[in-house]
Design a protein around this motif. Structure first.
Motif, short mmCIF file in Angstrom:
data_model
loop_
_atom_site.label_atom_id
_atom_site.label_comp_id
_atom_site.label_asym_id
_atom_site.label_seq_id
_atom_site.Cartn_x
_atom_site.Cartn_y
_atom_site.Cartn_z
N ASN A 191 34.61 40.40 32.25
CA ASN A 191 36.44 40.77 31.40
C ASN A 191 35.87 40.19 29.88
O ASN A 191 35.97 39.51 30.34
CB ASN A 191 36.51 40.58 32.71
N ILE A 192 36.37 41.18 29.72
CA ILE A 192 37.10 41.11 28.26
C ILE A 192 38.24 40.12 28.42
O ILE A 192 38.66 39.63 26.87
CB ILE A 192 37.66 42.40 27.18
N TRP A 193 39.39 40.45 28.80
CA TRP A 193 39.95 39.76 28.99
C TRP A 193 40.19 38.45 29.59
O TRP A 193 40.68 37.08 29.28
CB TRP A 193 41.22 39.94 30.04
N ALA A 194 38.85 37.74 30.65
CA ALA A 194 38.55 36.37 30.19
C ALA A 194 38.06 35.97 29.44
O ALA A 194 38.70 34.28 28.96
CB ALA A 194 38.09 36.33 31.71
N LEU A 195 37.32 36.68 28.83
CA LEU A 195 36.74 36.26 27.10
C LEU A 195 37.65 36.03 26.56
O LEU A 195 37.58 35.24 25.68
CB LEU A 195 36.18 36.59 26.79
N LEU A 196 39.04 36.19 26.81
CA LEU A 196 39.66 36.08 25.37
C LEU A 196 41.43 35.50 25.62
O LEU A 196 41.23 33.97 25.10
CB LEU A 196 40.82 37.40 25.63
N LEU A 197 41.30 35.48 27.45
CA LEU A 197 42.08 33.63 27.82
C LEU A 197 40.84 32.68 27.15
O LEU A 197 41.01 31.42 27.21
CB LEU A 197 41.90 34.54 29.41
N CYS A 198 39.44 32.32 27.42
CA CYS A 198 38.79 31.49 26.78
C CYS A 198 38.58 30.83 25.91
O CYS A 198 38.99 30.00 25.47
CB CYS A 198 37.48 31.44 27.18
N LEU A 199 38.76 32.05 24.82
CA LEU A 199 39.25 31.48 23.32
C LEU A 199 40.46 31.42 23.64
O LEU A 199 40.78 30.54 21.78
CB LEU A 199 38.75 33.06 22.35
N ALA A 200 41.56 31.49 24.13
CA ALA A 200 42.89 31.42 23.71
C ALA A 200 42.53 29.70 24.04
O ALA A 200 43.74 28.75 23.18
CB ALA A 200 43.67 31.93 24.36
N ALA A 201 42.45 29.60 25.19
CA ALA A 201 42.22 27.51 25.51
C ALA A 201 40.98 27.13 24.73
O ALA A 201 41.83 25.96 24.57
CB ALA A 201 41.54 27.61 27.28
N ALA A 202 40.22 28.22 24.44
CA ALA A 202 39.61 26.30 22.62
C ALA A 202 40.73 26.99 21.89
O ALA A 202 40.21 25.43 21.18
CB ALA A 202 38.32 27.81 22.66
N GLY A 203 41.11 27.71 21.54
CA GLY A 203 41.94 27.02 20.78
C GLY A 203 43.35 26.54 20.86
O GLY A 203 43.25 25.84 19.78
N ALA A 204 43.63 26.32 21.96
CA ALA A 204 44.52 25.43 22.02
C ALA A 204 43.75 23.62 21.70
O ALA A 204 44.42 22.55 21.70
CB ALA A 204 45.36 25.73 23.52
#
Length: 432
Positions: free
Chosen positions: A315-328
């Motif tokens: 899911n693209i939204w789950a992927l975006l959430l993972c990338l945001a978590a990586a950024g944090a």
């Protein structure tokens, strides 16, 4: 009630004491924010002009190769220069030269048929100038704010990057799509003029050491100093592991296509900045952490875990959430790495240490793109993500075991921190 609310706010929100205590820090912070805004417009416009002129992805990708070598070579010399010359002067002169480059790009864009070669020349020259400038800018900060506010200053600097990095690319895309590249370059020139005016008001930050030795001798001295401190070596290697193994920027276009979500490509690029911004916005707790090496290690391991999770996301939204978590998580590691560097490295060596940081910061993402692209071409996108995440976790564990000084580092008892604190006592208040 208000006292309790104020206490909660102070524990969560960033400490703005460096803004209040140092006029010069405010000027440098604002100058950087303005420059970053304009530079993002230029960084967006140059690849678009090359793509329009050539239609070749390879020609666009060559910009990165043109930028990497001068950044690395001039970054190392920039570190030596920062420890020899007045750091404000170096930052100001290079800022003027960068403004001139943007003006040349504007002239080229206004031609009936813009030339291709000036784009590469400007990209390479800008990378060289930034390599010269960045160590001086970073080495200025410990001289502009009190020693006990260095963590807070680092948070405010990262918050600046997060805000501009999140908002500017989208604005730049809209401006260029509707008005063309010339207005983007014009805006960059205008922001450089504002930035130059701000830097010119900063007090001088002269070197406190003699500069009689050859530059190569100074460079070797800085490398030897870092090598004698395993906790510093650990911060460099952990950062390199995270960016080489778990920074999949080169895969974003392919992830968007695979997810049938081309509309989300811009979000993939900005997700990391969004995570960084969220982490920085609630960063008041960072000043109560004293064992800085541990969050450096934990953050890198977390980035690896998140990348493994991203490989499993359909899911693209789950992927975006993972990338945001990586950024944090990246933000967390950068914050405490910066705290170790700023609080424990003597001023006479601070520029050369910043040059080494720039070398690692430039080489890691470039090598990461090569690694991710090569593995994705051979084994697939998800395999590249998954293997990179696992390699990041494993290498972090190896580094934690091999460099126990990083795990044990405590700013309250570290003799290097005590020596720097004593040597710089009172310097930060001079610009207040």
């Amino acid at each position: 009630m208000s006292t309790g609310t104020d206490r909660i706010r102070s524990r969560l929100l960033p400490n703005t004491a460096p803004w209040r205590s140092s006029r010069d820090f405010r000027l440098v912070w604002a100058s950087g924010a303005v420059t970053m805004l304009g530079s993002i417009f230029t960084l967006t416009a140059i690849p678009l002009q090359i793509a329009d002129a050539t239609g070749s992805p390879l020609a666009v990708g060559a910009v990165g190769a043109v930028e990497l070598v001068p950044t690395v070579l001039l970054g190392l010399y920039g570190g030596v220069l920062a420890d020899r010359a007045d750091r404000r002067t170096v930052a100001l002169v290079t800022e003027i030269a960068l403004a001139a480059l943007s003006a040349l790009l504007l002239v080229n864009a206004l031609l009936g048929a813009p030339l291709l070669w000036p784009l590469y020349v400007a990209a390479g020259c800008a990378a060289a100038l930034q390599g010269l400038q960045q160590p001086s800018l970073e080495a200025m900060v410990p001289r502009l704010v009190p020693h006990d506010q260095l963590v807070a200053a680092g948070v405010l600097l990262s918050l600046r990057w997060s805000v501009v990095g999140l908002a500017a690319p989208g604005i730049a895309g809209v401006v260029i799509a509707t008005a063309g590249t010339a207005p983007a370059y014009l805006l960059d020139v205008a922001t450089f003029l504002v930035s130059i005016g701000l830097l010119a008001r900063v007090r001088r930050v002269p070197s406190e050491r003699d500069a009689e030795a050859p530059p190569l001798h100074d460079l070797i001295e800085g490398a030897r100093y870092a090598a004698r401190r395993p906790e510093l070596v650990g911060t460099y290697l952990v950062d390199l592991a995270a960016t080489v193994f778990a920074l999949p920027t080169a895969l974003f276009p392919f992830l968007a296509v695979e997810s049938d979500a081309l509309w989300a490509l811009g979000l993939l690029y900005s997700a990391s900045a969004a995570g960084s911004l969220l982490a920085a916005a609630f960063s008041g707790w960072t000043e109560r952490v004293h064992r800085h090496g541990r969050p450096v290690l934990f953050s890198a391991a977390l980035v690896g875990v998140v990348m493994v999770a991203a490989a499993l996301c359909s899911n693209i939204w789950a992927l975006l959430l993972c990338l945001a978590a990586a950024g944090a998580a990246h933000w967390l590691g950068d914050t405490f790495r910066g705290a170790i560097w700023n609080e424990s490295i003597p001023d006479r060596l601070r520029g050369r240490a910043a040059g080494l940081e720039l070398l690692i910061g430039s080489a890691g993402p470039a090598l990461g793109d090569i690694r991710a692209g090569g593995l994705a071409a051979r084994y697939g996108i998800r395999a590249a993500l998954r293997s990179g995440g696992l390699a990041c976790v494993a290498s972090t564990g190896v580094l934690a075991a091999a460099l126990p000084a990083l795990w044990r580092y405590d700013r309250r008892t570290d003799p290097q921190v005590a020596a720097v604190r004593a040597a710089t006592s009172g310097l930060g208040e001079q610009g207040g």
